[in-house]
Design an enzyme around this catalytic site. Structure first.
Site, PDB file in Angstrom:
ATOM      1  N   ARG A  37       9.325   7.258  -8.965  1.00  0.00           N
ATOM      2  CA  ARG A  37       8.145   8.002  -8.501  1.00  0.00           C
ATOM      3  C   ARG A  37       8.368   8.491  -7.076  1.00  0.00           C
ATOM      4  O   ARG A  37       8.687   7.704  -6.186  1.00  0.00           O
ATOM      5  CB  ARG A  37       6.904   7.106  -8.562  1.00  0.00           C
ATOM      6  CG  ARG A  37       5.656   7.671  -7.883  1.00  0.00           C
ATOM      7  CD  ARG A  37       4.494   6.715  -8.045  1.00  0.00           C
ATOM      8  NE  ARG A  37       3.321   7.129  -7.296  1.00  0.00           N
ATOM      9  CZ  ARG A  37       2.851   6.516  -6.206  1.00  0.00           C
ATOM     10  NH1 ARG A  37       3.493   5.457  -5.712  1.00  0.00           N
ATOM     11  NH2 ARG A  37       1.760   6.946  -5.597  1.00  0.00           N
ATOM     12  N   ARG A  78     -11.111  10.925   3.321  1.00  0.00           N
ATOM     13  CA  ARG A  78     -10.812   9.973   4.386  1.00  0.00           C
ATOM     14  C   ARG A  78     -11.745  10.169   5.575  1.00  0.00           C
ATOM     15  O   ARG A  78     -12.218  11.288   5.826  1.00  0.00           O
ATOM     16  CB  ARG A  78      -9.354  10.145   4.861  1.00  0.00           C
ATOM     17  CG  ARG A  78      -8.320   9.949   3.774  1.00  0.00           C
ATOM     18  CD  ARG A  78      -6.917  10.183   4.306  1.00  0.00           C
ATOM     19  NE  ARG A  78      -5.929  10.132   3.240  1.00  0.00           N
ATOM     20  CZ  ARG A  78      -5.355   9.007   2.794  1.00  0.00           C
ATOM     21  NH1 ARG A  78      -5.686   7.852   3.347  1.00  0.00           N
ATOM     22  NH2 ARG A  78      -4.474   9.038   1.827  1.00  0.00           N
ATOM     23  N   LYS A 224      -3.945  11.020 -13.556  1.00  0.00           N
ATOM     24  CA  LYS A 224      -4.295   9.735 -12.933  1.00  0.00           C
ATOM     25  C   LYS A 224      -5.811   9.523 -13.076  1.00  0.00           C
ATOM     26  O   LYS A 224      -6.597  10.346 -12.604  1.00  0.00           O
ATOM     27  CB  LYS A 224      -3.869   9.731 -11.467  1.00  0.00           C
ATOM     28  CG  LYS A 224      -2.351   9.775 -11.299  1.00  0.00           C
ATOM     29  CD  LYS A 224      -1.948   9.946  -9.852  1.00  0.00           C
ATOM     30  CE  LYS A 224      -2.249   8.732  -9.011  1.00  0.00           C
ATOM     31  NZ  LYS A 224      -1.746   8.911  -7.607  1.00  0.00           N
ATOM     32  N   THR A 285      -0.590  -0.081  -9.755  1.00  0.00           N
ATOM     33  CA  THR A 285      -1.240  -0.566  -8.536  1.00  0.00           C
ATOM     34  C   THR A 285      -1.287  -2.088  -8.442  1.00  0.00           C
ATOM     35  O   THR A 285      -1.891  -2.757  -9.279  1.00  0.00           O
ATOM     36  CB  THR A 285      -2.668  -0.002  -8.347  1.00  0.00           C
ATOM     37  OG1 THR A 285      -2.689   1.395  -8.615  1.00  0.00           O
ATOM     38  CG2 THR A 285      -3.122  -0.247  -6.918  1.00  0.00           C
TER      39      THR A 285
END
Length: 482
Positions: A37, A78, A224, A285
């Protein structure tokens, strides 16, 4: 000679400063990595292109097909930056998310952020989660350009940390300006797979595919699954899955939005749903997070990997463990051992799925028949699938089995995409160089020479009457290994 023991579950490893050298890439391939990845949240396009060249070179030296997954950053929402880079918050403190605050103006009273839709996306009483849920805020008041909150769970908060809403709802377009520029740069990487972050609908997948095809690329697209509102809507989720080659259970942001307790069932449902819809699935994850600094996994991490394998995931993924961890080779080996341990369990080798379902094509009929026959005839040691598109071995891999599926093809792009399919071993075999009557014997000899079969075994072989035509698989045979 004893035939090789093949791990069925694939391993995806993230490349980073701790693993980007040619020597380390070679060692990771030897340890069992099937797909690398490239995380486009970090690094430049030139750096990713160079790493891709190293991967291609080392996989060729190893004589193995190893895939490359380009993971687009997506619209991670963010907060802005603090004057002193970080602050401390305590439960009960007031804290303000203020759209008028510029970079570097944040302090213990509040901070800016880049998500202009915040004030229209939250309501009084909502819970906001910062830094992957480590900091929790309750929304007390929503103004035109700011949200006033009370800290529920405090701690250290540094600049640029992500922000989510418990239950989801902070949605931004899946493809950002940066993502589109990164897609333009992929012509130098030529990835086998592209992961799209924070997918909200099938349209995100269609847009990504269109942009890739404009550059003459057709990698498998991995959606995802990170948004709570997506897993809450079955129709939207089904559309996303069907539009993609597969999905990633991205447990980081998804877990923050739905809560870890809910995530357990969601992971199992996503894996089952993707397999039923003939799509691949990656579980990702914090699978072996402790091995960033430790040379051995915890028992809980081994069980986490094993449970994903028993649920039927095609692949398990390592992130920081191989990108910046101290023990990248050891963590891959530990994950491979955990997967093999789970695969030895009877539940991982048998399947009753689809026994009551009508098949939709000759390909599917052959694929399902082959797996059923192989699972019920003890002499069969594997399934050899002569394939052009890779669709027949993909269909076979949707059913649980303890037997390897040998994807035999002369098309590199097909073999690269099979790197993600559970139980499928991609091998280069050019059937066109043999007379039609010789192909079966040559395929068996090829697998025997490779150490996959031995004299006295039986092999189940599938192919099409017309060799070299995609979608033509309509023959199944059980053949002895002489």
């Amino acid at each position: 000679m004893t035939p090789k023991v093949n791990r069925r579950t694939k391993i995806v490893a993230t490349i980073g400063p701790g693993s980007e050298s040619e020597d380390m890439i070679a060692r990771l391939i030897a340890a069992g990595v099937n797909v690398f990845r490239l995380n486009f949240s970090h690094g430049t396009s030139e750096q990713h292109a160079e790493v891709a060249r190293r991967i291609r070179k080392q996989s060729a030296i190893a004589g193995r097909y190893v895939g490359i997954l380009a993971d687009l950053q997506g619209p991670k929402i963010r907060i802005s930056t603090f004057r002193d880079d970080a602050i401390e918050l305590a439960a009960g403190d007031s804290f303000r998310l203020d759209l008028t605050l510029a970079e570097g103006e944040g302090d213990s009273r509040g901070v800016g952020l880049d998500y202009r839709e915040l004030c229209s996306s939250v309501s009084r009483g909502d819970t906001l989660l910062l830094d992957d849920g480590r900091i929790r805020l309750r929304v007390d008041e929503v103004e035109a350009s700011a949200v006033n909150c009370t800290v529920l769970i405090g701690g250290k908060l540094s600049s640029r940390k992500g922000i989510n809403r418990l239950g989801g709802g902070l949605a931004a377009p899946a493809l950002t300006t940066k993502d589109m520029a990164d897609i333009d740069s992929l012509t130098e990487v030529r990835p086998d797979f592209v992961a799209v972050s924070f997918v909200s609908s099938e349209e995100d997948i269609f847009q990504t595919r269109e942009l890739l095809q404009k550059h003459g690329m057709d990698p498998g697209i991995i959606a995802k699954i990170e948004r709570a509102e997506v897993v809450a809507d079955g129709d939207v989720l089904n559309g996303i899955i069907l539009a993609s080659l597969g999905v990633m259970v991205a447990r980081g942001d998804l877990g923050v939005e739905v809560g870890d307790a809910q995530l357990i069932g969601i992971q199992k449902e996503l894996i089952a749903r993707a397999r039923k819809m003939d799509r691949v699935v990656i579980t990702a994850t914090q699978m072996m997070e402790s091995m960033i600094d430790s040379s051995m996994p915890t028992r809980a991490e081994v069980f986490d990997v094993a449970n994903a394998v028993l649920d039927g995931t095609d692949a398990v993924m390592l992130s920081a463990e191989t990108a910046v961890g101290k023990y990248p080779v050891e963590v891959v080996a530990a994950m491979a051992d955990a997967a093999l341990g789970a695969e030895r369990q009877a539940v991982a080798r048998t399947s009753h799925y689809r026994l009551d379902r009508q098949f939709s094509s000759p390909q599917e009929t052959i694929a399902m028949s082959a797996i059923y026959a192989a699972n019920h005839y003890s002499d069969v040691r594997g399934i050899a699938c002569l394939t052009e598109s890779g669709n027949t071995p993909l269909l076979m891999s949707r059913l649980s089995s303890g037997l390897p599926i040998f994807g035999l093809s002369s098309k590199a792009e097909t073999l690269q995409k099979l790197c993600l399919c559970r139980g499928v071993i991609p091998l280069y075999f050019d059937a066109s160089v043999f007379d039609h009557d010789e192909v079966d014997a040559q395929a068996i000899e090829f697998l025997k020479d490779g150490g996959y079969l031995q004299r006295g075994d039986a092999i189940l072989l599938t192919k099409g009457t017309v060799m070299g035509r995609s979608g033509s698989t309509n023959i199944i045979k059980i053949l002895p290994v002489q």
